[in-house]
Design a protein around this motif. Sequence first.
Motif, PDB file in Angstrom:
ATOM      1  N   HIS A   1       0.840  -1.200   0.000  1.00 39.42           N
ATOM      2  CA  HIS A   1       0.000   0.000   0.000  1.00 39.42           C
ATOM      3  C   HIS A   1       0.881   1.258   0.000  1.00 39.42           C
ATOM      4  CE1 HIS A   1      -4.031  -1.584   0.226  1.00 39.42           C
ATOM      5  NE2 HIS A   1      -3.792  -2.276   1.329  1.00 39.42           N
ATOM      6  N   THR A   2       1.983   1.235   0.758  1.00 36.09           N
ATOM      7  CA  THR A   2       2.879   2.402   0.786  1.00 36.09           C
ATOM      8  C   THR A   2       3.605   2.562  -0.547  1.00 36.09           C
ATOM      9  OG1 THR A   2       4.779   1.198   1.719  1.00 36.09           O
ATOM     10  CG2 THR A   2       3.217   2.161   3.274  1.00 36.09           C
ATOM     11  N   VAL A   3       3.875   1.454  -1.236  1.00 38.60           N
ATOM     12  CA  VAL A   3       4.510   1.539  -2.553  1.00 38.60           C
ATOM     13  C   VAL A   3       3.575   2.226  -3.545  1.00 38.60           C
ATOM     14  CG1 VAL A   3       5.375   0.192  -4.518  1.00 38.60           C
ATOM     15  CG2 VAL A   3       6.027  -0.452  -2.178  1.00 38.60           C
ATOM     16  N   ILE A   4       2.309   1.843  -3.535  1.00 40.37           N
ATOM     17  CA  ILE A   4       1.339   2.469  -4.440  1.00 40.37           C
ATOM     18  C   ILE A   4       1.265   3.972  -4.185  1.00 40.37           C
ATOM     19  CG2 ILE A   4      -1.100   2.583  -5.090  1.00 40.37           C
ATOM     20  CD1 ILE A   4      -1.274  -0.433  -4.298  1.00 40.37           C
ATOM     21  N   GLU A   5       1.226   4.360  -2.933  1.00 40.76           N
ATOM     22  CA  GLU A   5       1.157   5.782  -2.609  1.00 40.76           C
ATOM     23  C   GLU A   5       2.446   6.513  -2.994  1.00 40.76           C
ATOM     24  OE1 GLU A   5      -1.686   7.619  -1.503  1.00 40.76           O
ATOM     25  OE2 GLU A   5      -2.275   5.731  -2.462  1.00 40.76           O
ATOM     26  N   ALA A   6       3.585   5.828  -2.892  1.00 39.55           N
ATOM     27  CA  ALA A   6       4.850   6.436  -3.324  1.00 39.55           C
ATOM     28  C   ALA A   6       4.849   6.649  -4.834  1.00 39.55           C
ATOM     29  CB  ALA A   6       6.024   5.548  -2.912  1.00 39.55           C
ATOM     30  N   TYR A   7       4.276   5.712  -5.571  1.00 43.75           N
ATOM     31  CA  TYR A   7       4.149   5.894  -7.022  1.00 43.75           C
ATOM     32  C   TYR A   7       3.247   7.085  -7.328  1.00 43.75           C
ATOM     33  CZ  TYR A   7       6.675   2.077  -9.290  1.00 43.75           C
ATOM     34  OH  TYR A   7       7.663   1.276  -9.808  1.00 43.75           O
ATOM     35  N   ASP A   8       2.238   7.312  -6.493  1.00 46.01           N
ATOM     36  CA  ASP A   8       1.380   8.476  -6.691  1.00 46.01           C
ATOM     37  C   ASP A   8       2.162   9.765  -6.454  1.00 46.01           C
ATOM     38  OD1 ASP A   8      -1.280   9.642  -7.161  1.00 46.01           O
ATOM     39  OD2 ASP A   8      -1.120  10.274  -5.070  1.00 46.01           O
ATOM     40  N   ARG A   9       3.008   9.771  -5.442  1.00 48.13           N
ATOM     41  CA  ARG A   9       3.851  10.954  -5.195  1.00 48.13           C
ATOM     42  C   ARG A   9       4.785  11.190  -6.376  1.00 48.13           C
ATOM     43  NH1 ARG A   9       6.649   9.813   0.342  1.00 48.13           N
ATOM     44  NH2 ARG A   9       7.844  11.678  -0.240  1.00 48.13           N
ATOM     45  N   GLU A  10       5.342  10.118  -6.919  1.00 50.08           N
ATOM     46  CA  GLU A  10       6.211  10.284  -8.082  1.00 50.08           C
ATOM     47  C   GLU A  10       5.406  10.806  -9.269  1.00 50.08           C
ATOM     48  OE1 GLU A  10       8.932   7.658 -11.175  1.00 50.08           O
ATOM     49  OE2 GLU A  10       8.745   6.969  -9.102  1.00 50.08           O
ATOM     50  N   PHE A  11       4.192  10.306  -9.441  1.00 51.98           N
ATOM     51  CA  PHE A  11       3.337  10.786 -10.527  1.00 51.98           C
ATOM     52  C   PHE A  11       3.159  12.300 -10.424  1.00 51.98           C
ATOM     53  CE2 PHE A  11      -0.528  11.865 -12.706  1.00 51.98           C
ATOM     54  CZ  PHE A  11      -0.596  11.002 -13.785  1.00 51.98           C
ATOM     55  N   ARG A  12       2.836  12.768  -9.230  1.00 47.76           N
ATOM     56  CA  ARG A  12       2.626  14.202  -9.047  1.00 47.76           C
ATOM     57  C   ARG A  12       3.915  14.992  -9.239  1.00 47.76           C
ATOM     58  NH1 ARG A  12       1.338  14.614  -3.812  1.00 47.76           N
ATOM     59  NH2 ARG A  12       1.027  12.423  -3.314  1.00 47.76           N
ATOM     60  N   ASN A  13       5.023  14.475  -8.737  1.00 50.11           N
ATOM     61  CA  ASN A  13       6.307  15.160  -8.917  1.00 50.11           C
ATOM     62  C   ASN A  13       6.639  15.321 -10.396  1.00 50.11           C
ATOM     63  OD1 ASN A  13       6.697  15.366  -6.162  1.00 50.11           O
ATOM     64  ND2 ASN A  13       8.152  13.671  -6.033  1.00 50.11           N
ATOM     65  N   ARG A  14       6.465  14.240 -11.146  1.00 50.02           N
ATOM     66  CA  ARG A  14       6.848  14.275 -12.552  1.00 50.02           C
ATOM     67  C   ARG A  14       5.896  15.141 -13.375  1.00 50.02           C
ATOM     68  NH1 ARG A  14       7.944   8.456 -14.919  1.00 50.02           N
ATOM     69  NH2 ARG A  14       8.282   9.759 -16.764  1.00 50.02           N
ATOM     70  N   THR A  15       4.601  15.058 -13.102  1.00 53.30           N
ATOM     71  CA  THR A  15       3.673  15.879 -13.888  1.00 53.30           C
ATOM     72  C   THR A  15       3.838  17.360 -13.572  1.00 53.30           C
ATOM     73  OG1 THR A  15       1.944  15.463 -12.232  1.00 53.30           O
ATOM     74  CG2 THR A  15       1.962  14.059 -14.200  1.00 53.30           C
ATOM     75  N   GLN A  16       4.323  17.671 -12.369  1.00 52.88           N
ATOM     76  CA  GLN A  16       4.556  19.069 -11.989  1.00 52.88           C
ATOM     77  C   GLN A  16       5.985  19.520 -12.266  1.00 52.88           C
ATOM     78  OE1 GLN A  16       3.435  19.167  -7.839  1.00 52.88           O
ATOM     79  NE2 GLN A  16       1.339  18.478  -8.263  1.00 52.88           N
ATOM     80  N   GLY A  17       6.834  18.605 -12.750  1.00 56.65           N
ATOM     81  CA  GLY A  17       8.224  18.951 -13.015  1.00 56.65           C
ATOM     82  C   GLY A  17       9.037  19.210 -11.761  1.00 56.65           C
ATOM     83  N   TYR A  18       8.612  18.605 -10.648  1.00 55.14           N
ATOM     84  CA  TYR A  18       9.274  18.841  -9.359  1.00 55.14           C
ATOM     85  C   TYR A  18      10.372  17.822  -9.117  1.00 55.14           C
ATOM     86  CZ  TYR A  18      10.015  18.824  -4.303  1.00 55.14           C
ATOM     87  OH  TYR A  18      10.585  18.834  -3.059  1.00 55.14           O
TER      88      TYR A  18
END
Length: 361
Positions: A166-183
């Motif tokens: 479950h924490t891995v899935i949420e970490a992938y979500d954080r990466e998704f947001r980082n990459r789409t925002q260019g962060y």
Amino acid sequence: MQAFPRSTTETTTAVVVPPSLALPVIESGFPRRLHPYWPRLQEKTRLWLLEKRLMPEDKVREFADDLRYTDLMAGYYTDARDEVLQAIADYSAWFFVWDDRHDRDIVHARTGDWRRLRHRLHAALDAPRHHLHHPDPLVAGFADSVLRLYGFLPSTWNQRFARHFHTVIEAYDREFRNRTQGYVPGVDEYLALRRLTFAHWIWTDLLEPSAGCELPDVIRRNPSYRRAALLSQEFAAWYNDLCSLPKEIAGDEVHNLGISLITYEGLTLEAAVDNIRRRVETCIDEFIAAEREVLRFADALADGTVRGKELSTAVRTCVGNMRNWFSSVYWFHHESGRYMVDSWADRSTPPYVTNEAAGAK
């Protein structure tokens, strides 16, 4: 240098490791092992990918074997029973396909698709039997592999595995947001997140069904055991960053230790590569020291009781497979088509993914 005493392909070829990525201590001090079930493993995982529609037939035929996903697992969990290794290998292949879907969802700005997939994976993790026939092949394949993994050890292990993933899935979500925002995350922030996106504790959990024994908390939380496990995974994650840096720069990535070092510490590309390499080499040295401590700990567990002998043997098996991870990861990165970006028509787009396989409608 040839990685295996017998080749995993029909032709024998030497593996040429670029000097900037070569680690002589791995080549000389971490002999590569291969589970004897490997030939069947490769065949059955290839068929599983087709059966679960995780890759199109033409992509499986052209790329599956050369990606060497089964080599990676067969070189890691070398003491597992055949059926355990098969379940792990199928799950690992699924993980790579999921990683590719995640990447394509980011590249094509499919925020809604990713959000739905994220919630469905959480649900499938908690109730895999109810998702075996889900219309999204990625969800159904995940449910199938998780359900099989849940069959080897008690429910307490299953619950821990689910909690960690479950924490891995949420970490992938954080990466998704980082990459789409260019962060680009800072170095420390990135290192903490990387432990989750690389699924450090998932691969460590899977040492236990491979050893045929769930380890009690007092063993898993033993400082020497936990340190050895962490070092083996940090090596793998950072060596992956080192090898995938050209691919990820080409793809305008923001998630790579080298990119964080360049962005926040003002390093040149060459200096960033040297920095990651030093971290990787330190992991190896520190693992060797931690390994000695774990083996002493295992000896102390053998207290003359049947249970003590069982736990001592299991810990020795687990730390032996931690050692396997170093050589398996190292050679995988130089044999798998996943990292041969110079041979791709488009260095930012892997040839083994398609928009259909990546979840396009």
